[in-house]
Write a protein that holds these residues in place. Structure first.
Motif, short mmCIF file in Angstrom:
data_model
loop_
_atom_site.label_atom_id
_atom_site.label_comp_id
_atom_site.label_asym_id
_atom_site.label_seq_id
_atom_site.Cartn_x
_atom_site.Cartn_y
_atom_site.Cartn_z
N LEU A 164 0.83 -1.21 0.00
CA LEU A 164 0.00 0.00 0.00
C LEU A 164 0.87 1.26 0.00
CD1 LEU A 164 -2.94 1.20 0.41
CD2 LEU A 164 -2.41 1.17 2.84
N LEU A 165 1.91 1.24 0.82
CA LEU A 165 2.79 2.42 0.91
C LEU A 165 3.56 2.60 -0.40
CD1 LEU A 165 4.14 1.99 4.55
CD2 LEU A 165 2.25 3.43 3.76
N ALA A 166 4.06 1.48 -0.93
CA ALA A 166 4.82 1.56 -2.19
C ALA A 166 3.92 2.07 -3.32
CB ALA A 166 5.40 0.19 -2.53
N GLN A 167 2.68 1.57 -3.34
CA GLN A 167 1.76 1.97 -4.40
C GLN A 167 1.40 3.46 -4.26
OE1 GLN A 167 0.86 1.67 -7.49
NE2 GLN A 167 0.01 -0.38 -7.24
N THR A 168 1.27 3.93 -3.03
CA THR A 168 0.97 5.35 -2.81
C THR A 168 2.08 6.21 -3.41
OG1 THR A 168 -0.20 4.83 -0.78
CG2 THR A 168 0.53 7.10 -1.04
N ARG A 268 12.14 23.81 -1.85
CA ARG A 268 11.48 25.10 -2.07
C ARG A 268 9.98 25.03 -1.89
NH1 ARG A 268 14.37 29.17 -4.03
NH2 ARG A 268 16.55 28.73 -4.44
N SER A 269 9.43 23.83 -2.01
CA SER A 269 8.00 23.66 -1.77
C SER A 269 7.83 22.42 -0.92
CB SER A 269 7.24 23.47 -3.08
OG SER A 269 7.24 24.67 -3.83
N GLN A 270 7.12 22.56 0.16
CA GLN A 270 6.90 21.44 1.06
C GLN A 270 5.42 21.34 1.38
OE1 GLN A 270 9.69 23.26 4.08
NE2 GLN A 270 10.42 21.18 4.22
N LEU A 271 4.92 20.12 1.43
CA LEU A 271 3.52 19.92 1.84
C LEU A 271 3.46 18.65 2.67
CD1 LEU A 271 0.45 20.34 1.73
CD2 LEU A 271 0.45 19.35 -0.56
N ALA A 272 3.00 18.80 3.90
CA ALA A 272 2.85 17.66 4.81
C ALA A 272 1.38 17.53 5.14
CB ALA A 272 3.67 17.87 6.07
N VAL A 273 0.86 16.33 4.93
CA VAL A 273 -0.57 16.09 5.13
C VAL A 273 -0.75 14.97 6.15
CG1 VAL A 273 -2.63 15.25 3.95
CG2 VAL A 273 -1.11 16.82 2.78
N PRO A 274 -1.51 15.21 7.21
CA PRO A 274 -1.69 14.12 8.18
C PRO A 274 -2.47 12.96 7.57
CG PRO A 274 -2.99 16.04 8.81
CD PRO A 274 -2.22 16.42 7.59
N ILE A 275 -2.05 11.74 7.91
CA ILE A 275 -2.80 10.54 7.52
C ILE A 275 -3.64 10.20 8.75
CG2 ILE A 275 -2.64 8.11 6.85
CD1 ILE A 275 0.26 8.77 5.88
N ARG A 276 -4.96 10.24 8.58
CA ARG A 276 -5.82 10.06 9.74
C ARG A 276 -6.74 8.87 9.59
NH1 ARG A 276 -7.86 16.16 10.98
NH2 ARG A 276 -9.19 15.02 12.42
N ALA A 277 -7.11 8.31 10.72
CA ALA A 277 -8.20 7.32 10.75
C ALA A 277 -9.16 7.89 11.78
CB ALA A 277 -7.68 5.96 11.17
N GLY A 278 -10.24 8.44 11.32
CA GLY A 278 -11.14 9.16 12.22
C GLY A 278 -10.40 10.35 12.80
N GLU A 300 -3.13 20.56 -2.21
CA GLU A 300 -3.37 20.28 -0.79
C GLU A 300 -4.66 19.45 -0.65
OE1 GLU A 300 -2.70 23.80 1.71
OE2 GLU A 300 -4.38 23.11 2.94
N ASP A 301 -5.72 19.89 -1.33
CA ASP A 301 -7.00 19.17 -1.29
C ASP A 301 -6.83 17.74 -1.79
OD1 ASP A 301 -8.11 21.51 -0.48
OD2 ASP A 301 -9.40 21.80 -2.23
N ALA A 302 -6.14 17.61 -2.93
CA ALA A 302 -5.99 16.28 -3.53
C ALA A 302 -5.22 15.35 -2.59
CB ALA A 302 -5.28 16.39 -4.88
N LEU A 303 -4.14 15.86 -1.99
CA LEU A 303 -3.35 14.99 -1.13
C LEU A 303 -4.06 14.68 0.18
CD1 LEU A 303 0.44 15.64 -1.60
CD2 LEU A 303 -1.17 14.40 -2.99
N ILE A 304 -4.89 15.60 0.65
CA ILE A 304 -5.69 15.30 1.84
C ILE A 304 -6.65 14.16 1.53
CG2 ILE A 304 -7.56 16.17 3.33
CD1 ILE A 304 -6.11 18.88 3.22
N SER A 305 -7.25 14.19 0.34
CA SER A 305 -8.16 13.11 -0.04
C SER A 305 -7.39 11.80 -0.19
CB SER A 305 -8.84 13.45 -1.37
OG SER A 305 -9.48 14.69 -1.27
N LEU A 306 -6.23 11.87 -0.82
CA LEU A 306 -5.41 10.67 -0.98
C LEU A 306 -5.02 10.11 0.40
CD1 LEU A 306 -3.97 8.99 -3.24
CD2 LEU A 306 -1.92 10.31 -2.72
N ALA A 307 -4.61 11.00 1.29
CA ALA A 307 -4.20 10.57 2.63
C ALA A 307 -5.40 10.03 3.42
CB ALA A 307 -3.54 11.73 3.39
N GLY A 308 -6.59 10.54 3.13
CA GLY A 308 -7.80 10.03 3.78
C GLY A 308 -8.03 8.57 3.40
N GLY A 309 -7.89 8.28 2.11
CA GLY A 309 -8.05 6.90 1.64
C GLY A 309 -6.95 6.01 2.20
N LEU A 310 -5.75 6.57 2.26
CA LEU A 310 -4.61 5.82 2.78
C LEU A 310 -4.84 5.47 4.25
CD1 LEU A 310 -1.73 4.79 2.20
CD2 LEU A 310 -0.87 7.06 2.80
N GLY A 311 -5.32 6.43 5.03
CA GLY A 311 -5.58 6.22 6.46
C GLY A 311 -6.62 5.13 6.67
#
Lengths: 450, 165
Positions: A164-168, A268-278, A300-311
């Motif tokens: 899952l992590l590799a595929q992400t 020069r550009s950084q984006l950190a998105v929390p991976i959450r479960a609930g 940011e929106d897209a990666l939050i959605s991706l991280a939501g699915g990942l969580g």
């Protein structure tokens, strides 16, 4: 048609600085430049409060303001009518703006001058399109929704965490054109995040750690909010975060257990998105780029959605049933007896660090797991294990029941591979693995305080 | 009779506000709602006692209306290359006729401002679009600055202007 704040977010990142007009109690107008306008939600923005200046005095006396912003790609000009509501001096919004401001300050030569005192939250009363000439926007970089859909389809086929992590990370490269990324898991009890997978770096950095609150990754995890910076910011660069966390940890100098965090030296550009479960933060998905302003609100929106699915997927896999090895029972498998010179496995009880022939391998929970495995192997010749029994093993002392043991095993497995160690973990089924030992083991245990 | 009070602007300030700087103006409607507009050029009278900003009337309608009602204006000038920022305020702002040469002044201004921003990596066509003003829409607002402030970011921000600051 009423203009929605969502549709003009690209104007808010300060590429062309915005301006704010306010009026004093006596009706004297004032004009000032804005370093950032932060999108809060569909009806609110926040402005940075950095100095107690006329703007500040004015909005406290008279809450109405007008802000002008310009689209950095088309020159479309908008005016927002705002009403000041409140100031936030800590929390997710404040930290988001503080990080972004650090990037802006550094980029504009204002490091040390710009300092966020508060996030002033305003209600957006109206958005007006100011008449004026515009230019055609450049072709879009890619369709983020299509990228998200393709990624979601691929991720739902993953049946174990490692894949899952590799595929992400594959999906980030393939669909999002993001080539520097890492996934870190949270060890909540110890307030640290550890890297389990990365992409794009010379060294994988798997096993490297960062304290909650350090750099964009640590702040994103602590505040449960995405943190995005569009320019290089020294105070959020990882060289410094690691140094600071080292100093705080006070690890005995003879235990040199630092694995460098991967990362671009001058990101020069950084984006950190929390991976959450609930409500719970499981980890952080971090992406970066050597390009300024690579990530916008839509990314940011897209990666939050991706991280939501990942969580959700991580949570699901953690509760998946154990599937026994598909072929021969592990106990029946016989390997050639280990040959060659013995490898010394030294374990320090102090922090569960493990050294192979004097070279640091791993510490913490993953270190405790390895030590338990090799002890069992040495004492009883046992080589087949299940995740479930390890979870209950008192020697391993998982920080809490919800801790992701699978992530610890991935981390341990990767470190063994990267070290070309004569000890490997081979997966034999879901939730089952075998310890493969290729050289005789010499186990040395250093008790606490020795 | 000679005016005993020296003008707020010195020669250097006058050169600064007439250079390739970003120019934005604010006004105030009765009831405390501000209006704002971007200007596309500036001139200073020979005695340095009045500032005239040039701007497109259509996008500045709210500000022009306020100025007609109460004459209060604030104009901020900022040089992107070093963030040096000055603000001037007045209470006698009024719409004045264009002078000969104002169109040429606007062209020179756009050239200077866009040129400076291009050196900082901004797109020239983008900046020129942002400042574009149809010739028949150009309007002039003149005021006597009664207060002046340095607004360059930092500890001095907001201080009353001194000569040379």
């Amino acid at each position: 048609m009423k203009i929605k704040l969502d549709s003009i977010r690209a104007c808010l990142d300060g590429v062309i600085p915005g301006t704010i007009a306010t009026c004093g109690a006596d009706g004297t107008p004032n004009m000032a430049y804005l370093s950032q306008v932060q999108y809060v939600d569909a009806g609110h923005v926040a402005l940075s409060y950095q100095f107690f200046n006329t703007t500040r005095r004015n909005i406290l006396a008279n809450p109405y303001a007008r802000v002008a912003v310009i689209d950095p790609e088309t020159a479309a000009h908008y005016r927002l009518t705002l009403q000041y509501l409140r100031t936030e001096q800590d929390g997710p919004l404040f930290e988001k703006m503080k990080a972004k401001l650090a990037g802006i300050a550094s980029h504009t030569g204002m490091a040390g001058v710009f300092r966020l005192l508060g996030a002033d939250v305003y209600r957006v009363l109206d958005i007006e399109r100011v008449p004026g000439q515009t230019i055609a926007p450049p072709p879009p970089r890619g369709n983020l929704l299509a990228a998200l859909r393709a990624s979601a389809e691929q991720l739902c086929h993953c049946t174990e965490l490692d894949g899952l992590l590799a595929q992400t990370l594959n999906c980030l490269e393939l669909h999002f054109d993001i080539h520097y990324a890492m996934v870190l898991m949270l060890d909540a009890a110890n307030g640290r995040l550890y890297t389990v997978a990365s992409r794009g770096y010379a060294q994988s950095g798997v096993g490297s750690e960062i304290a909650l609150g350090d750099g964009v990754i640590g702040v994103a995890a602590r505040e449960k909010t995405p943190i995005r910076i569009g320019h290089f910011a020294a105070e959020y660069s990882y060289g410094r975060a690691i140094r600071d966390s080292l100093e705080r940890s006070g690890v005995a100098p003879h235990l040199d257990t630092e694995i460098p965090l991967p990362g671009l030296p001058e990101s020069r550009s950084q984006l950190a998105v929390p991976i959450r479960a609930g409500e719970r933060v499981l980890g952080v998905l971090y992406v970066e780029s050597p390009q300024d302003l690579r990530f916008g609100y839509d990314d940011e929106d897209a990666l939050i959605s991706l991280a939501g699915g990942l969580g959700a997927a991580i949570q699901l896999l953690q509760h998946a049933q154990v599937e026994p090895p598909d072929s021969t029972p592990a106990a029946a498998r016989r390997h050639a007896p280990a040959g060659g010179p013995p490898v010394q496995v030294r374990h320090y009880a102090e922090n569960d660090s493990v050294f192979l022939d004097g070279h640091y391998l791993i510490k913490g929970v993953a270190g405790a797991i390895l030590w338990a495995l090799v002890r069992d192997f040495a004492d009883t010749g046992r080589s087949a294990f299940t995740n479930r029994e390890l979870r209950l093993d008192p020697r391993i002392r998982l920080p809490d029941v919800s801790d992701n043991l699978e992530a610890r095993l991935i981390l341990l497995g990767r470190r063994l591979v990267e070290h070309q160690a004569p000890i490997r973990l081979d997966k034999t089924g879901r939730g089952c693995f075998e310890l493969r030992v290729e050289r005789p083991l010499e186990l040395v245990h250093i008790p606490h305080g020795a | 009779m000679a005016d005993p009070v020296p003008p707020i602007l010195d020669d250097e300030h006058a050169a600064f506000v007439c250079g390739g700087v970003s120019i934005s103006a604010a006004s105030c409607r009765s009831g405390g709602l501000p209006n704002m507009a971007r200007a596309t050029g500036c001139r200073v009278s020979a005695d340095r006692r009045s500032i005239t900003i040039l701007l497109a009337a259509t996008p500045s309608a709210g500000l022009i209306d306020d100025v007609r009602r109460n004459g209060a204006i604030a104009v901020v000038f900022s040089l992107p290359a070093n963030h040096r920022t000055l603000q001037f305020k007045g209470n006698d702002a009024r719409i004045v006729p264009l002078e000969a040469g104002d169109q040429a002044l606007v062209s020179r201004y756009v050239q200077a401002f866009a040129g400076g921003l291009e050196l900082l990596g901004y797109s020239g066509p983008l900046i020129r679009s942002m400042l574009a003003c149809p010739a028949d829409d150009l309007t002039a607002i003149c005021f006597t600055p009664s207060t002046a402030f340095s607004q360059t970011p930092g500890p001095e921000a907001g201080n009353a202007l001194r000569s040379g600051s």
